[in-house]
Each structure stands twice: as C-alpha cells, then as structure tokens.
Design a protein around this motif. Sequence first.
Motif, PDB file in Angstrom:
ATOM      1  N   LYS A 282       0.834  -1.209   0.000  1.00 43.30           N
ATOM      2  CA  LYS A 282       0.000   0.000   0.000  1.00 43.30           C
ATOM      3  C   LYS A 282       0.864   1.253   0.000  1.00 43.30           C
ATOM      4  O   LYS A 282       0.583   2.207  -0.736  1.00 43.30           O
ATOM      5  N   THR A 283       1.927   1.231   0.782  1.00 44.62           N
ATOM      6  CA  THR A 283       2.827   2.393   0.820  1.00 44.62           C
ATOM      7  C   THR A 283       3.494   2.579  -0.531  1.00 44.62           C
ATOM      8  O   THR A 283       3.620   3.708  -1.031  1.00 44.62           O
ATOM      9  N   GLY A 284       3.901   1.486  -1.152  1.00 46.28           N
ATOM     10  CA  GLY A 284       4.532   1.569  -2.465  1.00 46.28           C
ATOM     11  C   GLY A 284       3.606   2.151  -3.516  1.00 46.28           C
ATOM     12  O   GLY A 284       4.012   2.987  -4.335  1.00 46.28           O
ATOM     13  N   GLN A 285       2.342   1.728  -3.484  1.00 47.08           N
ATOM     14  CA  GLN A 285       1.367   2.246  -4.443  1.00 47.08           C
ATOM     15  C   GLN A 285       1.110   3.731  -4.215  1.00 47.08           C
ATOM     16  O   GLN A 285       0.975   4.510  -5.167  1.00 47.08           O
ATOM     17  N   LEU A 286       1.066   4.141  -2.926  1.00 41.93           N
ATOM     18  CA  LEU A 286       0.862   5.551  -2.598  1.00 41.93           C
ATOM     19  C   LEU A 286       2.028   6.400  -3.098  1.00 41.93           C
ATOM     20  O   LEU A 286       1.828   7.477  -3.672  1.00 41.93           O
ATOM     21  N   ILE A 287       3.262   5.910  -2.891  1.00 43.72           N
ATOM     22  CA  ILE A 287       4.437   6.644  -3.369  1.00 43.72           C
ATOM     23  C   ILE A 287       4.402   6.759  -4.893  1.00 43.72           C
ATOM     24  O   ILE A 287       4.679   7.828  -5.454  1.00 43.72           O
ATOM     25  N   LYS A 288       4.038   5.686  -5.554  1.00 45.28           N
ATOM     26  CA  LYS A 288       3.996   5.681  -7.014  1.00 45.28           C
ATOM     27  C   LYS A 288       2.982   6.694  -7.547  1.00 45.28           C
ATOM     28  O   LYS A 288       3.273   7.480  -8.472  1.00 45.28           O
ATOM     29  N   GLU A 289       1.793   6.682  -6.961  1.00 42.86           N
ATOM     30  CA  GLU A 289       0.747   7.603  -7.415  1.00 42.86           C
ATOM     31  C   GLU A 289       1.137   9.056  -7.142  1.00 42.86           C
ATOM     32  O   GLU A 289       0.953   9.934  -8.003  1.00 42.86           O
ATOM     33  N   ALA A 290       1.691   9.330  -5.950  1.00 45.97           N
ATOM     34  CA  ALA A 290       2.104  10.692  -5.604  1.00 45.97           C
ATOM     35  C   ALA A 290       3.243  11.167  -6.492  1.00 45.97           C
ATOM     36  O   ALA A 290       3.280  12.335  -6.902  1.00 45.97           O
TER      37      ALA A 290
ATOM     38  N   ASN B  11       4.683  14.429 -11.571  1.00 42.00           N
ATOM     39  CA  ASN B  11       5.404  14.278 -12.848  1.00 42.00           C
ATOM     40  C   ASN B  11       6.911  14.036 -12.651  1.00 42.00           C
ATOM     41  O   ASN B  11       7.740  14.490 -13.427  1.00 42.00           O
ATOM     42  N   TYR B  12       7.227  13.309 -11.576  1.00 47.36           N
ATOM     43  CA  TYR B  12       8.616  12.928 -11.330  1.00 47.36           C
ATOM     44  C   TYR B  12       8.859  11.522 -11.883  1.00 47.36           C
ATOM     45  O   TYR B  12       7.981  10.654 -11.791  1.00 47.36           O
ATOM     46  N   THR B  13      10.039  11.320 -12.423  1.00 49.20           N
ATOM     47  CA  THR B  13      10.455   9.955 -12.754  1.00 49.20           C
ATOM     48  C   THR B  13      11.061   9.334 -11.491  1.00 49.20           C
ATOM     49  O   THR B  13      11.329  10.030 -10.507  1.00 49.20           O
ATOM     50  N   GLN B  14      11.286   8.041 -11.538  1.00 49.62           N
ATOM     51  CA  GLN B  14      11.932   7.378 -10.402  1.00 49.62           C
ATOM     52  C   GLN B  14      13.340   7.937 -10.185  1.00 49.62           C
ATOM     53  O   GLN B  14      13.781   8.107  -9.049  1.00 49.62           O
ATOM     54  N   SER B  15      14.011   8.269 -11.287  1.00 55.77           N
ATOM     55  CA  SER B  15      15.355   8.850 -11.182  1.00 55.77           C
ATOM     56  C   SER B  15      15.298  10.244 -10.556  1.00 55.77           C
ATOM     57  O   SER B  15      16.156  10.607  -9.739  1.00 55.77           O
ATOM     58  N   ASP B  16      14.275  11.039 -10.948  1.00 55.21           N
ATOM     59  CA  ASP B  16      14.117  12.382 -10.366  1.00 55.21           C
ATOM     60  C   ASP B  16      13.942  12.301  -8.855  1.00 55.21           C
ATOM     61  O   ASP B  16      14.608  13.008  -8.090  1.00 55.21           O
ATOM     62  N   LEU B  17      13.037  11.417  -8.422  1.00 53.82           N
ATOM     63  CA  LEU B  17      12.770  11.279  -6.992  1.00 53.82           C
ATOM     64  C   LEU B  17      14.006  10.749  -6.261  1.00 53.82           C
ATOM     65  O   LEU B  17      14.336  11.199  -5.164  1.00 53.82           O
ATOM     66  N   GLY B  18      14.678   9.800  -6.898  1.00 52.18           N
ATOM     67  CA  GLY B  18      15.886   9.252  -6.289  1.00 52.18           C
ATOM     68  C   GLY B  18      16.967  10.307  -6.106  1.00 52.18           C
ATOM     69  O   GLY B  18      17.632  10.353  -5.061  1.00 52.18           O
ATOM     70  N   ASP B  19      17.126  11.179  -7.114  1.00 49.18           N
ATOM     71  CA  ASP B  19      18.135  12.245  -7.018  1.00 49.18           C
ATOM     72  C   ASP B  19      17.820  13.214  -5.885  1.00 49.18           C
ATOM     73  O   ASP B  19      18.714  13.681  -5.175  1.00 49.18           O
TER      74      ASP B  19
ATOM     75  N   ASN C 277      17.452   5.036  -8.396  1.00 49.91           N
ATOM     76  CA  ASN C 277      16.118   4.803  -8.952  1.00 49.91           C
ATOM     77  C   ASN C 277      15.656   3.366  -8.680  1.00 49.91           C
ATOM     78  O   ASN C 277      14.458   3.085  -8.585  1.00 49.91           O
ATOM     79  N   LYS C 278      16.627   2.440  -8.501  1.00 52.58           N
ATOM     80  CA  LYS C 278      16.265   1.055  -8.179  1.00 52.58           C
ATOM     81  C   LYS C 278      15.666   0.969  -6.782  1.00 52.58           C
ATOM     82  O   LYS C 278      14.766   0.168  -6.533  1.00 52.58           O
ATOM     83  N   ALA C 279      16.159   1.813  -5.871  1.00 53.28           N
ATOM     84  CA  ALA C 279      15.578   1.850  -4.521  1.00 53.28           C
ATOM     85  C   ALA C 279      14.131   2.327  -4.580  1.00 53.28           C
ATOM     86  O   ALA C 279      13.250   1.761  -3.919  1.00 53.28           O
ATOM     87  N   ILE C 280      13.896   3.355  -5.401  1.00 47.14           N
ATOM     88  CA  ILE C 280      12.521   3.862  -5.574  1.00 47.14           C
ATOM     89  C   ILE C 280      11.639   2.760  -6.144  1.00 47.14           C
ATOM     90  O   ILE C 280      10.496   2.569  -5.719  1.00 47.14           O
TER      91      ILE C 280
ATOM     92  N   LEU D 128       6.607  14.771  -1.774  1.00 46.30           N
ATOM     93  CA  LEU D 128       5.386  14.265  -2.407  1.00 46.30           C
ATOM     94  C   LEU D 128       4.116  14.905  -1.851  1.00 46.30           C
ATOM     95  O   LEU D 128       3.000  14.515  -2.229  1.00 46.30           O
ATOM     96  N   ASP D 129       4.291  15.933  -0.965  1.00 44.95           N
ATOM     97  CA  ASP D 129       3.143  16.607  -0.345  1.00 44.95           C
ATOM     98  C   ASP D 129       2.240  15.612   0.387  1.00 44.95           C
ATOM     99  O   ASP D 129       1.003  15.643   0.262  1.00 44.95           O
ATOM    100  N   LEU D 130       2.865  14.737   1.136  1.00 49.61           N
ATOM    101  CA  LEU D 130       2.137  13.770   1.946  1.00 49.61           C
ATOM    102  C   LEU D 130       2.514  13.973   3.415  1.00 49.61           C
ATOM    103  O   LEU D 130       3.441  14.717   3.725  1.00 49.61           O
TER     104      LEU D 130
END
Length: 299
Positions: free
Chosen positions: A5-13, A18-26, A32-35, A57-59
């Motif tokens: 559930k937490t993973g899905q919430l992070i993905k949706e947020a 409009n962040y990529t996994q690499s953007d969020l990781g940076d 990005n593999k951790a994300i 993520l404004d959460l």
Amino acid sequence: MDKKKTGQLIKEARKNKNYTQSDLGDMLGVTNKAISRWENGDSFPDIGVLEELANILDLKIQDLVTGEIQSDDKSYDEIAITEIVRFAKTQMCEKRRRIFGNLVFIAILVFAVISGIAGMGSSDLLYSDASRIVYYALLALSLGLIVCEGAYHGKEKLNKWSGASYRSLAALISFVWSVVMTIAVSILVTNGIIPFGMKMASVGPFIMTQLTIIFIINVLLMVFELFRWSKGAGLVHTGYIISIGTMYLCALFGDLLHRLSDIDGFYRNIVEKTIVVMLELVIAILASRILCRKKDISE
C-alpha cells in the motif's frame, strides 16, 4: 504497515508530481532502483528519509507509514505514531539481519577461497584420500547456510532466484566447462591422445590453469553478488549456488591432480566428484524452491 500500500501511494504521488523514479531518487539521494523497490512493495523507505519523502510528495509521514491518505482525526495520528515506532523497531532488526547476512556470505566466500587455495595450490594441507570428504562437508555447510539465510530473509529474497540472469548463465557455463574440459582431456589421454599437440607433462598444468581461471571467475561473481547485497539488492539466486559449487569442484579437481597416480583412477575420481557436487547443488536449489513456496503460502 503495508509495504504494498505504501509503495502504491508513493507511485501515485510521484506520478502526480510528474517525477520519474530517477528524479525522486536524485532528490532523496538514493538510486532509482531503490525507488522501484519501494513502489513494488519489495522494501520500505528508510526511516531517515520518510520526512523528506513526505515533503517532496506533499504527503504526511503517517500517510506513508499507513499506506493511505489519512484525515486530520487524532485517532489516525495515534495509529501513525504506533506504526512509526513499530516500523523503527522492524527496520533496526532488518539492519541487524543484514549485518549477520553479510558475515554469513563473507564466511562462505572465505571457506571457498581457502578450499581452492588448498586444492589447487602447492601446499600439502589437504592432500590425502579423505580430503574429498572435507570439501564435500564444506560445500554442504556453505549451501546450507545460503539456503537458510535466504529463507530467513523471507519471500522478497527467495523469489529472486532465477536461472535467466547473465550471472547465473556465466556460473552455469563455468561449471559445465570445468567438468567437460577435465573429463574430455582425461578421456583423450586415457586413449593415448594428447590434445592440442601438448606433451604429456603439459596436460596437468593445462587442466590446472583452466581450473584456476574458472575458480577466479566465480570468486569475482560471488564478490559482485556480495556487493549487490550490501547495496540492498537480492542476493540468493541459482547462479550464486552454482558459483559456490563450481569453486569447490575446481578445488576437488585440483586436489586430485596433485595426487594423480594413474589415468583410469583419475577418470573415476572425476566422475565421482562431479556427481557428488551436482547432487549437493540440486538438493540446495530444490530446498530453496520449497522454502520459497512455503513462504508464499504462509503470507
């Protein structure tokens, strides 16, 4: 605390931003593999990044911990605090497990390297008719530890067993080559044929050189897997088990070459050692599959 559930919430947020996994990781200072592992529910963000992740993520932190956007009700805050405390304890236990796992894998690698040096080196440390029992026992111990360690870390480690990766393929090729090369050369010599135009005295050093190269390749594969483990990636997989078996097989063959008395006996010993090592590998792989299946059912 539900990682899915937490993973899905992070993905949706993340997608809403409009962040990529690499953007969020940076922004968080992680890969990005951790994300990806967070979003797939394979792991949970470290407690040290929860606040920054929530801000980006404004959460709320309690949203991340519970896996759903909560209201301002105080009861939700109490639940979140309870979950955060429980999560902190769980993550501390996971760190201890990872340290223990590192020690286990380092011990396995050290056992294998020492066995290889003893078997293929010039020392008389294990040169005896009973030395093969020592190698069989060390291999069984190493495989038992690796299977138990995989089971201890649960489904998320065990379900990463795969024979399709290039590392598994490299380990398998090296194992097959060590067996085929050694048996083929011994058969040719038994029939009076010296391969590659070599002299009889060069056959032993040729086989030993091949075994040494194969041994070193598998040491490097194991070191690479240990490095991946230390970075949080899954470690236990078929290729790792085959690498362990290949290293001990090289040690056994090398030990036999040092005690070579007759070609026919050499050939019989090669077949025996190959069969025993293969049986140990098959048992270890089957055990890991069974444990994985039981873990899936229990969860």
